[in-house]
Write an enzyme that holds these catalytic residues in place. Structure first.
Site, PDB file in Angstrom:
ATOM      1  N   ASP A   7      24.243  -3.344 -34.938  1.00 52.17           N
ATOM      2  CA  ASP A   7      23.838  -4.581 -35.640  1.00 52.17           C
ATOM      3  C   ASP A   7      23.646  -4.339 -37.136  1.00 52.17           C
ATOM      4  OD1 ASP A   7      23.823  -6.402 -33.541  1.00 52.17           O
ATOM      5  OD2 ASP A   7      21.741  -5.974 -32.997  1.00 52.17           O
ATOM      6  N   ARG A  19       6.622 -13.698 -41.381  1.00 50.65           N
ATOM      7  CA  ARG A  19       5.488 -14.553 -41.000  1.00 50.65           C
ATOM      8  C   ARG A  19       4.361 -13.684 -40.451  1.00 50.65           C
ATOM      9  NH1 ARG A  19       6.691 -18.868 -36.353  1.00 50.65           N
ATOM     10  NH2 ARG A  19       7.235 -16.931 -35.289  1.00 50.65           N
ATOM     11  N   THR A  20       4.700 -12.800 -39.518  1.00 52.17           N
ATOM     12  CA  THR A  20       3.704 -11.859 -38.990  1.00 52.17           C
ATOM     13  C   THR A  20       3.812 -10.596 -39.843  1.00 52.17           C
ATOM     14  OG1 THR A  20       4.229 -12.775 -36.819  1.00 52.17           O
ATOM     15  CG2 THR A  20       2.905 -10.754 -36.853  1.00 52.17           C
ATOM     16  N   GLY A  34      26.748 -14.895 -40.801  1.00 56.71           N
ATOM     17  CA  GLY A  34      26.621 -14.060 -39.610  1.00 56.71           C
ATOM     18  C   GLY A  34      27.940 -13.755 -38.916  1.00 56.71           C
ATOM     19  N   TYR A  80      25.402 -17.235 -37.342  1.00 61.39           N
ATOM     20  CA  TYR A  80      26.808 -17.667 -37.435  1.00 61.39           C
ATOM     21  C   TYR A  80      27.027 -19.047 -36.829  1.00 61.39           C
ATOM     22  CZ  TYR A  80      27.402 -15.822 -32.642  1.00 61.39           C
ATOM     23  OH  TYR A  80      27.270 -15.551 -31.308  1.00 61.39           O
ATOM     24  N   SER A 101      31.669 -12.415 -27.625  1.00 60.84           N
ATOM     25  CA  SER A 101      32.209 -11.055 -27.541  1.00 60.84           C
ATOM     26  C   SER A 101      33.395 -10.924 -26.568  1.00 60.84           C
ATOM     27  CB  SER A 101      31.104 -10.075 -27.155  1.00 60.84           C
ATOM     28  OG  SER A 101      30.142 -10.053 -28.173  1.00 60.84           O
ATOM     29  N   ALA A 115      11.372  -9.948 -39.644  1.00 60.26           N
ATOM     30  CA  ALA A 115      11.151  -8.557 -39.233  1.00 60.26           C
ATOM     31  C   ALA A 115      11.279  -8.422 -37.717  1.00 60.26           C
ATOM     32  CB  ALA A 115       9.782  -8.085 -39.722  1.00 60.26           C
ATOM     33  N   ASN A 146      22.295  -1.436 -28.849  1.00 57.63           N
ATOM     34  CA  ASN A 146      23.075  -2.617 -28.446  1.00 57.63           C
ATOM     35  C   ASN A 146      24.492  -2.265 -28.004  1.00 57.63           C
ATOM     36  OD1 ASN A 146      24.342  -2.064 -30.883  1.00 57.63           O
ATOM     37  ND2 ASN A 146      24.531  -4.207 -31.453  1.00 57.63           N
ATOM     38  N   LYS A 206      17.655  -4.434 -24.962  1.00 48.41           N
ATOM     39  CA  LYS A 206      17.975  -3.456 -26.009  1.00 48.41           C
ATOM     40  C   LYS A 206      16.997  -2.279 -26.040  1.00 48.41           C
ATOM     41  CE  LYS A 206      20.387  -6.618 -29.118  1.00 48.41           C
ATOM     42  NZ  LYS A 206      20.520  -7.124 -30.496  1.00 48.41           N
TER      43      LYS A 206
HETATM   44  P1  NAP Z   1      13.670 -11.886 -33.120  1.00 44.33           P
HETATM   45  O1  NAP Z   1      13.495 -10.447 -32.834  1.00 44.33           O
HETATM   46  O2  NAP Z   1      13.113 -12.896 -32.200  1.00 44.33           O
HETATM   47  O3  NAP Z   1      13.035 -12.142 -34.602  1.00 44.33           O
HETATM   48  C1  NAP Z   1      12.946 -13.441 -35.108  1.00 44.33           C
HETATM   49  C2  NAP Z   1      12.436 -13.394 -36.553  1.00 44.33           C
HETATM   50  O4  NAP Z   1      12.397 -14.735 -37.063  1.00 44.33           O
HETATM   51  C3  NAP Z   1      11.035 -12.833 -36.707  1.00 44.33           C
HETATM   52  O5  NAP Z   1      10.911 -12.205 -37.956  1.00 44.33           O
HETATM   53  C4  NAP Z   1      10.176 -14.120 -36.678  1.00 44.33           C
HETATM   54  O6  NAP Z   1       8.932 -13.972 -37.346  1.00 44.33           O
HETATM   55  C5  NAP Z   1      11.057 -15.044 -37.480  1.00 44.33           C
HETATM   56  N1  NAP Z   1      10.773 -16.450 -37.177  1.00 44.33           N
HETATM   57  C6  NAP Z   1      11.160 -17.154 -36.080  1.00 44.33           C
HETATM   58  N2  NAP Z   1      10.719 -18.421 -36.157  1.00 44.33           N
HETATM   59  C7  NAP Z   1      10.036 -18.522 -37.331  1.00 44.33           C
HETATM   60  C8  NAP Z   1       9.351 -19.576 -37.993  1.00 44.33           C
HETATM   61  N3  NAP Z   1       9.276 -20.808 -37.454  1.00 44.33           N
HETATM   62  N4  NAP Z   1       8.778 -19.326 -39.190  1.00 44.33           N
HETATM   63  C9  NAP Z   1       8.856 -18.104 -39.755  1.00 44.33           C
HETATM   64  N5  NAP Z   1       9.496 -17.043 -39.181  1.00 44.33           N
HETATM   65  C10 NAP Z   1      10.080 -17.253 -37.983  1.00 44.33           C
HETATM   66  O7  NAP Z   1      15.208 -12.268 -33.290  1.00 44.33           O
HETATM   67  P2  NAP Z   1      16.427 -11.305 -33.673  1.00 44.33           P
HETATM   68  O8  NAP Z   1      16.988 -10.709 -32.433  1.00 44.33           O
HETATM   69  O9  NAP Z   1      16.019 -10.421 -34.794  1.00 44.33           O
HETATM   70  O10 NAP Z   1      17.505 -12.383 -34.181  1.00 44.33           O
HETATM   71  C11 NAP Z   1      17.347 -13.037 -35.427  1.00 44.33           C
HETATM   72  C12 NAP Z   1      18.577 -13.865 -35.722  1.00 44.33           C
HETATM   73  O11 NAP Z   1      19.740 -13.033 -35.787  1.00 44.33           O
HETATM   74  C13 NAP Z   1      18.900 -14.936 -34.688  1.00 44.33           C
HETATM   75  O12 NAP Z   1      19.152 -16.126 -35.401  1.00 44.33           O
HETATM   76  C14 NAP Z   1      20.161 -14.460 -34.042  1.00 44.33           C
HETATM   77  O13 NAP Z   1      21.002 -15.533 -33.651  1.00 44.33           O
HETATM   78  C15 NAP Z   1      20.820 -13.703 -35.175  1.00 44.33           C
HETATM   79  N6  NAP Z   1      21.792 -12.700 -34.709  1.00 44.33           N
HETATM   80  C16 NAP Z   1      23.047 -12.762 -35.221  1.00 44.33           C
HETATM   81  C17 NAP Z   1      23.989 -11.824 -34.803  1.00 44.33           C
HETATM   82  C18 NAP Z   1      25.400 -11.901 -35.329  1.00 44.33           C
HETATM   83  O14 NAP Z   1      26.297 -11.254 -34.768  1.00 44.33           O
HETATM   84  N7  NAP Z   1      25.652 -12.637 -36.386  1.00 44.33           N
HETATM   85  C19 NAP Z   1      23.641 -10.813 -33.902  1.00 44.33           C
HETATM   86  C20 NAP Z   1      22.345 -10.773 -33.408  1.00 44.33           C
HETATM   87  C21 NAP Z   1      21.417 -11.737 -33.829  1.00 44.33           C
HETATM   88  P3  NAP Z   1       7.639 -13.415 -36.534  1.00 44.33           P
HETATM   89  O15 NAP Z   1       7.828 -11.916 -36.468  1.00 44.33           O
HETATM   90  O16 NAP Z   1       6.496 -13.813 -37.357  1.00 44.33           O
HETATM   91  O17 NAP Z   1       7.679 -14.061 -35.171  1.00 44.33           O
END
Ligand code: NAP
Length: 282
Positions: free
Chosen positions: A108, A158-159, A251, A230, A23, A134, A93, A72
């Site tokens: 987001d 998953r959950t 991303g 990304y 950023s 989720a 955010n 957040k």
């Molecule tokens: P988060 O709140 O930690 O959520 C992670 C998600 O991934 C949950 O649904 C989790 O499932 C699932 N997950 C993780 N490991 C898993 C596994 N081994 N098997 C099955 N499901 C799994 O993370 P978040 O903040 O939403 O971020 C998610 C992604 O978005 C990240 O990769 C992050 O880098 C990306 N992101 C990108 C941008 C962008 O600008 N492009 C901005 C923000 C975030 P459970 O609920 O079952 O744990």
């Protein structure tokens, strides 16, 4: 090198592990392009200091903040006002600071969905979605997707309880179009009915690089495939989809569109997206 003076308008990203954030490069390139006396820099803040820092910044020459993990939710208690969409998402955010007052937004979901619309050419209302994940980003994307009233959104996690909670809330408050699913169920019929598949999990980025959130046999050439990740630019999911001839969005699109929205919230100006993209992705 930018000289910071008493009139320089400031903005910062605040988190606990933001050394990798793109950023600052993106926002400073935009300020420079528009000849603005403004500067954006990263702040690693310890959890016990967060409130003190936010209150202090609101008394300085700050126009805005980007809030990232783990703040957040905590930022909500320091806001004077919250955007209605951010209120439904339940997380903020982006903060605009004006006359010492803080207003919270969540860019987001809107950033990702604008990426689908602008970069992917999708009309959301015509689509059926299969969203995987989720977590925080999914919740934001789901809220904005639902607000555009698509045909249906299947949300697999998953959950499964987290998917159920999000769908129940959105069905009640935004649009009755959301259906929760456990990630380990047979997704084949849901993928077959869907026109867009979205990965909103971490699966595909280190340490899970080279993995896919779903069985790749669910892909077909007329499926639109999008990923929030990304880094890498092409996850296994996107690489496979692209080889098959699917239209894809990654991303980077989310990062750029949410940066564009934040820039407009803080400055009231149209963001120079091409310059921002070159600054972060070359
Ligand atoms: P988060 O709140 O930690 O959520 C992670 C998600 O991934 C949950 O649904 C989790 O499932 C699932 N997950 C993780 N490991 C898993 C596994 N081994 N098997 C099955 N499901 C799994 O993370 P978040 O903040 O939403 O971020 C998610 C992604 O978005 C990240 O990769 C992050 O880098 C990306 N992101 C990108 C941008 C962008 O600008 N492009 C901005 C923000 C975030 P459970 O609920 O079952 O744990």
């Amino acid at each position: 090198m930018k000289t910071i003076g008493v009139n320089t308008k400031l903005a910062s990203i605040i988190g606990t592990d933001i050394g990798h954030s793109k950023s600052p490069a993106m926002m400073n390139a935009a300020f420079e392009e528009l000849g603005m006396d403004a500067y954006y820099f990263p702040m690693n803040i310890q959890e016990e200091d967060f409130g003190t820092v936010v209150k202090g910044l609101s008394k300085m020459n700050y126009m805005g903040l980007t809030i990232t993990i783990p703040y957040k939710l905590e930022i909500l208690s320091y806001l004077d006002e919250i955007d209605p969409l951010a209120k439904i998402i339940g997380a903020v955010n982006t903060v605009r600071i004006q006359d010492g007052k803080l207003k919270g937004f969540n860019t987001d979901g809107e950033g990702f969905v604008r990426g689908l619309e602008v970069d992917g050419g999708l009309i959301i209302a015509d689509q059926t979605f299969l969203v995987i994940g989720a977590g925080g980003v999914s919740r934001a994307i789901m809220t904005v997707l639902a607000s555009r009233r698509p045909k249906k959104i299947y949300l697999a996690n998953r959950t499964v309880e987290k998917a159920e909670e999000i769908c129940e809330k959105l069905n009640r408050e935004v649009c009755p179009c959301c259906v929760p699913l456990p990630l380990d169920c047979n997704l084949e019929p849901f993928a077959a009915e869907s026109t867009v598949l979205i990965n909103a999990t971490n699966i595909g980025m280190p340490p899970m690089e080279g993995k896919s959130p779903v069985d790749l046999s669910l892909l077909r050439p007329d499926l639109f495939v999008a990923d929030v990740i990304y880094n890498p630019r092409r996850t296994l999911l996107l690489e496979t989809a692209e080889k098959m001839g699917c239209r894809v969005v990654n991303g980077q699109s989310l990062l750029l569109h949410q940066g564009k929205i934040a820039f407009q919230i803080w400055t009231g100006k149209e963001a120079p997206v091409d310059v921002m993209a070159r600054a972060v992705f070359g």
